[in-house]
Write an enzyme that holds these catalytic residues in place. Sequence first.
Site, short mmCIF file in Angstrom:
data_model
loop_
_atom_site.label_atom_id
_atom_site.label_comp_id
_atom_site.label_asym_id
_atom_site.label_seq_id
_atom_site.Cartn_x
_atom_site.Cartn_y
_atom_site.Cartn_z
N HIS A 297 -9.62 35.08 15.48
CA HIS A 297 -8.75 34.55 16.54
C HIS A 297 -9.63 33.90 17.60
CE1 HIS A 297 -4.97 35.89 14.97
NE2 HIS A 297 -5.63 36.95 14.52
N THR B 6 -1.90 16.24 17.42
CA THR B 6 -2.62 17.28 16.65
C THR B 6 -3.77 17.86 17.48
OG1 THR B 6 -3.99 15.59 15.59
CG2 THR B 6 -2.08 16.35 14.36
N THR C 273 -12.83 10.95 7.90
CA THR C 273 -12.40 12.34 7.66
C THR C 273 -10.91 12.29 7.35
OG1 THR C 273 -11.74 12.83 9.94
CG2 THR C 273 -14.04 13.24 9.39
N HIS D 292 -9.54 16.40 22.40
CA HIS D 292 -10.04 16.34 21.01
C HIS D 292 -11.19 15.33 21.07
CE1 HIS D 292 -10.38 15.78 16.74
NE2 HIS D 292 -10.00 14.52 16.80
N ARG E 24 -11.84 24.16 12.38
CA ARG E 24 -13.28 24.12 12.05
C ARG E 24 -14.00 25.30 12.70
NH1 ARG E 24 -13.56 17.68 13.35
NH2 ARG E 24 -13.39 16.91 11.20
N ASP F 271 -10.17 20.95 15.43
CA ASP F 271 -11.40 21.56 15.96
C ASP F 271 -11.29 23.09 15.90
OD1 ASP F 271 -12.34 18.84 17.58
OD2 ASP F 271 -10.20 19.20 17.59
N ASP G 205 -5.30 12.35 22.32
CA ASP G 205 -4.71 12.81 23.59
C ASP G 205 -4.11 11.63 24.36
OD1 ASP G 205 -5.77 15.62 23.39
OD2 ASP G 205 -7.65 14.51 23.36
N THR H 16 -3.16 9.71 15.39
CA THR H 16 -4.03 8.56 15.69
C THR H 16 -4.94 8.85 16.90
OG1 THR H 16 -2.31 7.08 14.88
CG2 THR H 16 -4.00 6.09 16.27
N TYR I 154 11.55 1.56 8.96
CA TYR I 154 11.97 2.43 10.07
C TYR I 154 13.42 2.88 9.91
CZ TYR I 154 7.52 1.52 12.23
OH TYR I 154 6.18 1.47 12.47
N ARG J 281 0.84 -1.20 0.00
CA ARG J 281 0.00 0.00 0.00
C ARG J 281 0.88 1.26 0.00
NH1 ARG J 281 -5.19 1.26 3.82
NH2 ARG J 281 -5.72 3.21 2.83
N ARG K 254 -13.89 -0.25 23.94
CA ARG K 254 -13.05 0.89 23.61
C ARG K 254 -11.71 0.79 24.34
NH1 ARG K 254 -12.99 5.33 26.07
NH2 ARG K 254 -11.91 6.99 25.02
P1 NAD Z 1 -7.00 3.86 7.84
O1 NAD Z 1 -7.54 2.57 8.33
O2 NAD Z 1 -7.41 4.39 6.52
O3 NAD Z 1 -5.40 3.80 7.83
C1 NAD Z 1 -4.65 3.28 8.87
C2 NAD Z 1 -3.35 2.79 8.29
O4 NAD Z 1 -2.49 2.41 9.38
C3 NAD Z 1 -3.50 1.57 7.39
O5 NAD Z 1 -2.86 1.80 6.15
C4 NAD Z 1 -2.82 0.45 8.18
O6 NAD Z 1 -2.22 -0.52 7.35
C5 NAD Z 1 -1.79 1.25 8.97
N1 NAD Z 1 -1.27 0.56 10.15
C6 NAD Z 1 -1.97 -0.11 11.11
N2 NAD Z 1 -1.11 -0.61 12.04
C7 NAD Z 1 0.13 -0.24 11.66
C8 NAD Z 1 1.42 -0.47 12.20
N3 NAD Z 1 1.60 -1.17 13.31
N4 NAD Z 1 2.48 0.05 11.55
C9 NAD Z 1 2.33 0.77 10.41
N5 NAD Z 1 1.12 1.00 9.84
C10 NAD Z 1 0.03 0.51 10.45
O7 NAD Z 1 -7.33 4.92 9.00
P2 NAD Z 1 -7.40 6.52 8.81
O8 NAD Z 1 -8.76 6.92 8.37
O9 NAD Z 1 -6.21 6.95 8.02
O10 NAD Z 1 -7.25 6.99 10.33
C11 NAD Z 1 -6.00 6.85 10.99
C12 NAD Z 1 -6.11 7.39 12.41
O11 NAD Z 1 -6.29 8.81 12.37
C13 NAD Z 1 -7.32 6.83 13.18
O12 NAD Z 1 -6.93 6.58 14.52
C14 NAD Z 1 -8.32 7.97 13.12
O13 NAD Z 1 -9.24 7.94 14.19
C15 NAD Z 1 -7.36 9.14 13.24
N6 NAD Z 1 -7.91 10.47 12.90
C16 NAD Z 1 -7.46 11.50 13.66
C17 NAD Z 1 -7.94 12.77 13.43
C18 NAD Z 1 -7.44 13.88 14.32
O14 NAD Z 1 -7.98 15.00 14.33
N7 NAD Z 1 -6.40 13.63 15.10
C19 NAD Z 1 -8.86 13.01 12.41
C20 NAD Z 1 -9.27 11.94 11.62
C21 NAD Z 1 -8.80 10.65 11.89
#
Ligand code: NAD
Length: 313
Positions: free
Chosen positions: A169, A144, A230, A176, A152, A149, A124, A120, A66, A41, A89
């Site tokens: 501002h 992040t 998102t 989050h 937005r 938020d 927090d 991810t 890595y 991928r 959860r």
């Molecule tokens: P996704 O499922 O599309 O992608 C996740 C990716 O992580 C996949 O390609 C998977 O193969 C990879 N992955 C899983 N375990 C791994 C590992 N050990 N090593 C390397 N790669 C690994 O998910 P997404 O939609 O891209 O969302 C990713 C994260 O971002 C989620 O936790 C989601 O909740 C979060 N997110 C955060 C915000 C924010 O504001 N911080 C906003 C949207 C989504």
Amino acid sequence: MLQKHTVGIIGCGNVGIAGAFTLFNRDVASDIILVDKDERRAEGEAMDMMHAQAFSEPVTVRAGSYEDLKDAKVIVIAAGTGRKAGESRLDLLNRNVSIFREIVEHLDRHAPNAVLVIATNPVDIITYAIQKLSSRPDTNIIGTGTMLDTARFRAMLGQYYNVDPRNVHAFIIGEHGDSEVPVWSKASIGGLRLADREVLGKRFDRKVLDEIFEQVRYAGREVISRKGYTNTAIGVCIAQLVETIFDDQHSVLTVAVHMNGEYGIDDLCMSIPCVVGHSGIEGRILPNLNEEETEAIKYSASVLRESVESLDI
Ligand code: NAD
């Protein structure tokens, strides 16, 4: 000209790739290295971006391991895993922690000086866990947090007041998530505090403004119910944060940091306005909160505290 650097992206799903693609178009990175447990991928995503090189800024995108992150100045973590059937959860959180334990071991070995940007969710808690697992300073591990938020919030207030969101501002602090806190007492446009007087023909009507905040608070849910996930706005936030670090911008951003007694909150991660530069978190700004906001930030901390205390680290 500002120096360009290498950025690593771990997790090349919707979010990681939106961040990578925004960086690809911004001419700020020399190299973008994509790492995913699904190597094919990451390769496919790198190939797809490189095919646009004839029409883009000069930047190399490649899939890597890595070991390839040794020169990365910033590493974004957007690796995610969904809940399995029957999993709570909390179970998911602790499964994530064991995944991050392994990722952090690799990063501490191969890129000990890089600044980590965590996206991810729950961001927090994951940021806190990575701070506990990693040997690098907490100021080099940034979530992040409520950056999305806050973006937005500014966008929607900009629409309401019919003004450029860049001149709004206003910020959102805390978790989050559902307990996040809009700091209405400090929201301003062009130096005018919204709470003080009529601004651009609109008086401070809390009922209307609270409705705007509700749209911000549940924006992610609304997007997901339509497109399934998102990624675009968070991708721009990730790129903005990476660029801020690369260019040592000293910008004020609401990001998730380790709390060291600010607002009486200790030993958890949540968002407050911070100065971000080359070495990560370089300063914290602690606006005076009114009574309502103080209560709300303490409640947000109590929500996060519950998860932090159940972490298996
Ligand atoms: P996704 O499922 O599309 O992608 C996740 C990716 O992580 C996949 O390609 C998977 O193969 C990879 N992955 C899983 N375990 C791994 C590992 N050990 N090593 C390397 N790669 C690994 O998910 P997404 O939609 O891209 O969302 C990713 C994260 O971002 C989620 O936790 C989601 O909740 C979060 N997110 C955060 C915000 C924010 O504001 N911080 C906003 C949207 C989504």
